[in-house]
Design an enzyme around this catalytic site. Structure first.
Site, PDB file in Angstrom:
ATOM      1  NE  ARG A  82      -8.550   6.038   8.055  1.00  0.00           N
ATOM      2  CZ  ARG A  82      -8.313   5.468   9.244  1.00  0.00           C
ATOM      3  NH1 ARG A  82      -9.053   4.472   9.654  1.00  0.00           N
ATOM      4  NH2 ARG A  82      -7.349   5.913  10.018  1.00  0.00           N
ATOM      5  CD  GLU A 111       6.154  -9.849   4.696  1.00  0.00           C
ATOM      6  OE1 GLU A 111       6.423 -11.052   4.802  1.00  0.00           O
ATOM      7  OE2 GLU A 111       5.827  -9.309   3.613  1.00  0.00           O
ATOM      8  CE1 TYR A 167      -1.663  -1.457   6.260  1.00  0.00           C
ATOM      9  CE2 TYR A 167       0.528  -1.561   7.210  1.00  0.00           C
ATOM     10  CZ  TYR A 167      -0.294  -1.355   6.125  1.00  0.00           C
ATOM     11  OH  TYR A 167       0.238  -1.039   4.910  1.00  0.00           O
ATOM     12  NE  ARG A 197      -5.274  14.872  -0.180  1.00  0.00           N
ATOM     13  CZ  ARG A 197      -4.659  15.244  -1.301  1.00  0.00           C
ATOM     14  NH1 ARG A 197      -3.753  16.178  -1.262  1.00  0.00           N
ATOM     15  NH2 ARG A 197      -4.963  14.680  -2.451  1.00  0.00           N
ATOM     16  CG  ASN A 255       5.548   3.103   7.862  1.00  0.00           C
ATOM     17  OD1 ASN A 255       4.878   3.983   8.402  1.00  0.00           O
ATOM     18  ND2 ASN A 255       5.423   2.806   6.583  1.00  0.00           N
ATOM     19  CB  ILE A 291      -0.915   0.053   1.245  1.00  0.00           C
ATOM     20  CG1 ILE A 291      -1.896  -1.130   1.256  1.00  0.00           C
ATOM     21  CG2 ILE A 291      -1.682   1.381   1.267  1.00  0.00           C
ATOM     22  CD1 ILE A 291      -2.855  -1.134   2.438  1.00  0.00           C
ATOM     23  CB  ALA A 292       2.784   2.952  -2.098  1.00  0.00           C
ATOM     24  CB  VAL A 293      -0.545   7.199  -0.108  1.00  0.00           C
ATOM     25  CG1 VAL A 293      -1.211   8.530  -0.412  1.00  0.00           C
ATOM     26  CG2 VAL A 293      -1.589   6.110   0.137  1.00  0.00           C
TER      27      VAL A 293
END
Length: 154
Positions: A87, A108, A120, A83, A113, A74-76
């Site tokens: 999620r 993982e 999570y 923002r 982080n 998951i990368a933003v």
């Protein structure tokens, strides 16, 4: 979240996500070939697209129903963080896992982080182990987190 839509991650998104990978993960970023491989294997990948058509983030899930599914990433994009994009992506992966009726979701996350770990945990993931030196070349540990799906059939 207004101004963001989720779409299937397609091959033409790869070039747009590579700079996000490089910015967020540096030497540990995924290559174009890694994304091609995930898509070729039919794994569930999504992109979050902003109003202007820009890819704001992406996420992937590898499922082996009914036993488990792994959140691959998951990368933003930095300027879109905090923002609700991450999620939104996580909720979409959880929905897909639920649709597939997998019993357990795993992921993982870098041990350093804390914001991601907090996200999570808010969705029921619990730390179950550590993979020492998992991320290379930085030798950063990965926290393994797991979420058990609620059983609707007893």
């Amino acid at each position: 979240m207004s101004g963001v839509r989720l779409d299937r991650f397609r091959w033409w998104h790869i070039e747009e996500v590579l700079p996000i990978e490089a910015d967020l993960f540096g030497a540990e970023r995924w290559s174009a070939a890694m994304f091609w491989n995930e898509l070729a294997n039919g794994h569930h990948y999504l992109v979050a697209i902003g109003d202007d058509g820009t890819v704001l983030g992406y996420a992937g899930l590898t499922a082996a129903p009914p036993d488990e599914a792994w959140v691959q990433n998951i990368a933003v994009r930095r300027e879109a963080q905090r923002r609700g994009v991450g999620r939104l992506l996580l909720e979409a992966l959880l929905a897909e896992a639920s649709r597939l009726r997998v019993r357990s979701m795993l992921l993982e996350v870098a041990a350093d982080n804390a914001p991601a770990q907090k996200l999570y945990a808010a969705y029921g993931f619990e730390a179950i182990g550590v993979r020492r030196g998992y991320y290379q070349p930085s030798n950063t540990d990965a926290l393994v987190m797991q979420r058990h799906e609620e059983s609707s059939d007893g």
